[in-house]
Write an enzyme that holds these catalytic residues in place. Structure first.
Site, short mmCIF file in Angstrom:
data_model
loop_
_atom_site.label_atom_id
_atom_site.label_comp_id
_atom_site.label_asym_id
_atom_site.label_seq_id
_atom_site.Cartn_x
_atom_site.Cartn_y
_atom_site.Cartn_z
N GLN A 163 1.82 -6.39 -3.45
CA GLN A 163 2.39 -6.69 -2.14
C GLN A 163 3.74 -5.94 -2.01
O GLN A 163 3.87 -4.89 -2.60
CB GLN A 163 2.54 -8.20 -1.91
CG GLN A 163 1.22 -8.92 -1.69
CD GLN A 163 0.41 -9.11 -2.95
OE1 GLN A 163 0.89 -9.67 -3.92
NE2 GLN A 163 -0.82 -8.64 -2.95
N GLY A 165 -4.60 -4.24 -3.76
CA GLY A 165 -5.56 -3.16 -3.98
C GLY A 165 -4.78 -1.92 -4.35
O GLY A 165 -4.10 -1.35 -3.51
N HIS A 166 -4.81 -1.55 -5.63
CA HIS A 166 -4.02 -0.42 -6.11
C HIS A 166 -4.95 0.72 -6.50
O HIS A 166 -5.86 0.52 -7.30
CB HIS A 166 -3.16 -0.84 -7.30
CG HIS A 166 -2.14 -1.89 -6.96
ND1 HIS A 166 -1.25 -2.39 -7.87
CD2 HIS A 166 -1.86 -2.51 -5.79
CE1 HIS A 166 -0.47 -3.28 -7.27
NE2 HIS A 166 -0.83 -3.38 -6.01
N LYS A 184 1.79 1.99 -5.22
CA LYS A 184 2.30 1.39 -6.47
C LYS A 184 1.38 1.73 -7.64
O LYS A 184 1.84 1.91 -8.76
CB LYS A 184 2.42 -0.14 -6.31
CG LYS A 184 3.44 -0.53 -5.24
CD LYS A 184 3.52 -2.02 -5.04
CE LYS A 184 2.31 -2.61 -4.35
NZ LYS A 184 2.12 -2.20 -2.96
N ASP A 242 0.81 -1.22 0.00
CA ASP A 242 0.00 0.00 0.00
C ASP A 242 0.84 1.27 0.00
O ASP A 242 0.46 2.29 0.57
CB ASP A 242 -0.97 0.01 1.21
CG ASP A 242 -1.82 -1.24 1.25
OD1 ASP A 242 -2.20 -1.73 0.16
OD2 ASP A 242 -2.09 -1.75 2.36
P1 GDP Z 1 -0.72 0.31 -3.54
O1 GDP Z 1 -1.35 -0.96 -3.07
O2 GDP Z 1 0.75 0.33 -3.33
O3 GDP Z 1 -1.06 0.66 -4.97
O4 GDP Z 1 -1.32 1.49 -2.63
P2 GDP Z 1 -2.86 1.66 -2.17
O5 GDP Z 1 -3.64 2.15 -3.33
O6 GDP Z 1 -3.33 0.44 -1.47
O7 GDP Z 1 -2.70 2.77 -1.05
C1 GDP Z 1 -2.10 3.98 -1.31
C2 GDP Z 1 -3.10 5.10 -0.99
O8 GDP Z 1 -2.42 6.33 -0.94
C3 GDP Z 1 -4.16 5.29 -2.07
O9 GDP Z 1 -5.34 5.74 -1.46
C4 GDP Z 1 -3.57 6.37 -2.96
O10 GDP Z 1 -4.56 7.11 -3.65
C5 GDP Z 1 -2.88 7.22 -1.94
N1 GDP Z 1 -1.69 7.94 -2.41
C6 GDP Z 1 -0.70 7.49 -3.22
N2 GDP Z 1 0.27 8.43 -3.30
C7 GDP Z 1 -0.11 9.47 -2.53
C8 GDP Z 1 0.48 10.71 -2.19
O11 GDP Z 1 1.59 11.06 -2.60
N3 GDP Z 1 -0.22 11.51 -1.31
C9 GDP Z 1 -1.43 11.15 -0.80
N4 GDP Z 1 -2.04 11.97 0.03
N5 GDP Z 1 -2.01 9.99 -1.12
C10 GDP Z 1 -1.35 9.16 -1.96
P1 IMO Z 2 -0.91 -4.24 -2.26
O1 IMO Z 2 -0.50 -4.75 -3.62
C1 IMO Z 2 -0.88 -4.76 2.05
C2 IMO Z 2 -0.87 -8.88 3.57
C3 IMO Z 2 -2.11 -9.30 4.32
C4 IMO Z 2 -1.50 -10.29 5.30
C5 IMO Z 2 -0.43 -10.97 4.45
C6 IMO Z 2 -0.86 -12.30 3.87
O2 IMO Z 2 -2.18 -3.47 -2.27
O3 IMO Z 2 0.21 -3.49 -1.61
P2 IMO Z 2 -2.46 -12.96 1.85
O4 IMO Z 2 -3.93 -12.74 1.65
O5 IMO Z 2 -1.61 -12.39 0.77
O6 IMO Z 2 -2.13 -14.40 2.13
O7 IMO Z 2 -2.12 -12.18 3.23
O8 IMO Z 2 -0.11 -10.06 3.42
N1 IMO Z 2 -1.12 -8.33 2.21
C7 IMO Z 2 -1.08 -7.03 1.91
N2 IMO Z 2 -0.89 -5.95 2.69
N3 IMO Z 2 -1.03 -4.60 0.71
C8 IMO Z 2 -1.20 -5.67 -0.08
O9 IMO Z 2 -1.23 -5.57 -1.42
C9 IMO Z 2 -1.27 -6.96 0.51
N4 IMO Z 2 -1.44 -8.21 0.02
C10 IMO Z 2 -1.34 -9.05 1.08
O10 IMO Z 2 -2.72 -8.21 4.97
O11 IMO Z 2 -0.86 -9.60 6.34
MG MG Z 3 -2.84 -1.63 -1.78
#
Ligand code: GDP
Ligand code: IMO
Ligand code: MG
Length: 427
Positions: free
Chosen positions: A225, A42-43, A16, A13
């Site tokens: 991840q 979840g991106h 990415k 998170d």
């Molecule tokens: P990912 O799994 O690595 O793609 O990241 P997620 O989407 O799960 O979580 C990142 C969160 O931070 C999302 O809600 C993005 O919209 C938000 N985000 C990403 N970059 C920035 C940033 O530079 N500033 C802020 N405020 N939010 C950001």
């Molecule tokens: P993105 O791509 C954050 C974590 C789960 C748990 C562990 C194992 O959005 O960054 P799983 O269901 O993969 O067997 O769970 O890994 N986990 C993540 N945490 N971002 C993710 O994906 C994750 N994918 C798995 O919360 O701790």
């Molecule tokens: Mg994510």
């Protein structure tokens, strides 16, 4: 730059999705590829204020002109795949061309059942998985009883494979977990129902990608991840069941390491983690609650609240090392605008000794206490900054200090979730 890897440098998170979108809109990208994990990811991408989340699909599915690829290292739930595609189409999104590897392993509904039952059985030792069946699907793969996408197109073979997969699983379910056995017919029927729609998308994605690279096209590998969730290099056993590190990209895609030109580690200006496991800089006070609230730190896939803490430079250096990073994309710098002083973990204290690198054993890591260095905050809103010079002096100092202690240069900085809210430090 023909082959670029984007991957998570912390516990997931990091942003990415945003980093992928940034590259896809500024460079001309021909392919966006997922190489490991599944719909546990979840991106998020925010385009003109509209928020989109992708899970199994690469976020490149939103990039016009790019082909999206789900490569062989991914575990694919056909149900999740079509639900996600249909969800985007229902929102009026023009989804890009999609290719799925014939070698990718399949997640059927019984994998999610087993995932949840296993977690319940672990009790207080549970991993905190996403419950999507990721671990059980990879376990079947390694146990050599997995079902692959190509198997969906031959009912006889599919039935044989499902029988083999369920044989041991059903003993476990009925005798250990006290659950009902899963019926072979039900699973075969479930999987066959996706075959017709899936077939035109299926191909040899390794051949496709290598030919694209031979032709000088640009391929972006969108990691899911993160490094600290890697089954080999993360905080085992509190990890996912795949290899999200850079080496895993080559395995998952069927592309050799000599073809990769750039490896970008996405890293937040602070740290978050979902699920169980050690986290040295985790905060249990008002600062933690404020990071959670200001950063909107709620899981995109499971809606769970993310644990929050300060930036950990030991983790950053480790990510630089095990991935051979060429750059970092530092996200969410804007969130730190609320603090007068910002602590950064520069080393650990483990059983009375200062340790500068990731300790060798998990036991030591569980004992690690952060050694902090403190930086002056900038206490202002930086979300409208568009160049490094626009940033307040203290924010520039913070970014430069992180660059010095993290082992790789910081290519760009996120100052908000929007596509345009990025400051490029090293063009
Ligand atoms: P990912 O799994 O690595 O793609 O990241 P997620 O989407 O799960 O979580 C990142 C969160 O931070 C999302 O809600 C993005 O919209 C938000 N985000 C990403 N970059 C920035 C940033 O530079 N500033 C802020 N405020 N939010 C950001
Ligand atoms: P993105 O791509 C954050 C974590 C789960 C748990 C562990 C194992 O959005 O960054 P799983 O269901 O993969 O067997 O769970 O890994 N986990 C993540 N945490 N971002 C993710 O994906 C994750 N994918 C798995 O919360 O701790
Ligand atoms: Mg994510």
């Amino acid at each position: 730059m023909p082959a670029i890897v984007v991957l998570g440098a912390q516990w997931g998170d990091e942003g990415k999705g945003k980093a992928t979108d940034q590259l896809a809109t500024t460079d001309s990208i021909d392919f966006v590829v997922r190489t490991s994990g599944g719909h546990n990811a979840g991106h998020t991408i925010v385009i003109n204020g509209e928020k989109y989340a992708t899970h199994l699909l690469p976020s490149g599915i939103l990039t016009p002109g790019a082909t999206s690829v789900i490569a062989g290292g991914v575990v694919v739930s056909p149900e999740a795949l079509f639900r996600e595609l249909d969800g985007l189409v229902a929102r009026g999104v023009e989804v890009a061309d999609l290719k799925v590897s014939a070698n990718a392993h399949v997640i059927a509904s019984y994998h999610a059942t087993i995932d949840k039952v296993t977690e319940r059985f672990l009790g207080k030792n549970q991993i905190g998985t996403t419950g999507r069946g990721i671990g059980p699907a990879y376990a079947d793969k390694v146990n050599r009883v997995g079902v692959r996408i190509a198997d969906l197109f031959d009912e006889g073979i599919l039935r044989e494979k499902v029988e083999a997969a369920l044989d041991v699983r059903n003993h476990l379910l009925t005798k250990v977990y006290n659950r009902r056995a899963i019926e072979v017919d039900t699973v075969v029927e479930e999987l066959l129902s996706y075959a017709e729609r899936l077939e035109p998308m299926v191909c040899d994605t390794s051949l496709l990608l290598n030919r694209a690279l031979d032709a000088g096209q640009t391929v972006l590998f969108e990691g899911a991840q993160a490094t600290m969730l890697d089954v080999d290099h993360g905080t085992y056993p509190f990890v996912t069941s795949s290899n999200p590190v850079a080496g895993g990209v080559c395995v998952g895609a069927g592309v050799g390491p000599t073809r990769i030109d750039r490896v970008i580690g996405v890293i937040k200006a602070y740290t978050t983690r979902v699920g169980s496991g050690p986290f040295p800089t985790e905060l249990f006070d008002d600062d933690g609650a404020q990071l959670q609230q200001l950063g909107g730190e709620i899981g995109v896939s499971t809606g769970r609240t993310r644990r929050c803490g300060w930036y950990d430079a030991v983790v950053a250096r480790y990510a630089s090392r095990v991935n051979g990073l060429t750059d970092f994309f530092l996200t969410k710098l804007d969130i730190l605008g609320a603090w007068e002083q910002i602590p950064v973990c520069v080393a650990y204290e483990i059983d009375g000794k200062r340790v500068d690198e990731m300790p060798m054993t998990q036991t030591e890591f569980h004992h690690a206490k952060p050694v902090y260095e403190y930086f002056e905050g900038w206490q202002s809103d930086i979300s409208d900054c568009r160049s490094f010079d626009d940033l307040p002096k203290n924010a520039q100092v913070y970014v430069q200090a992180l660059e010095e202690m993290s082992g790789s240069r910081i290519w760009a900085v996120g100052v908000g979730p929007g596509r345009e809210q990025t400051v490029v430090v090293h063009p």
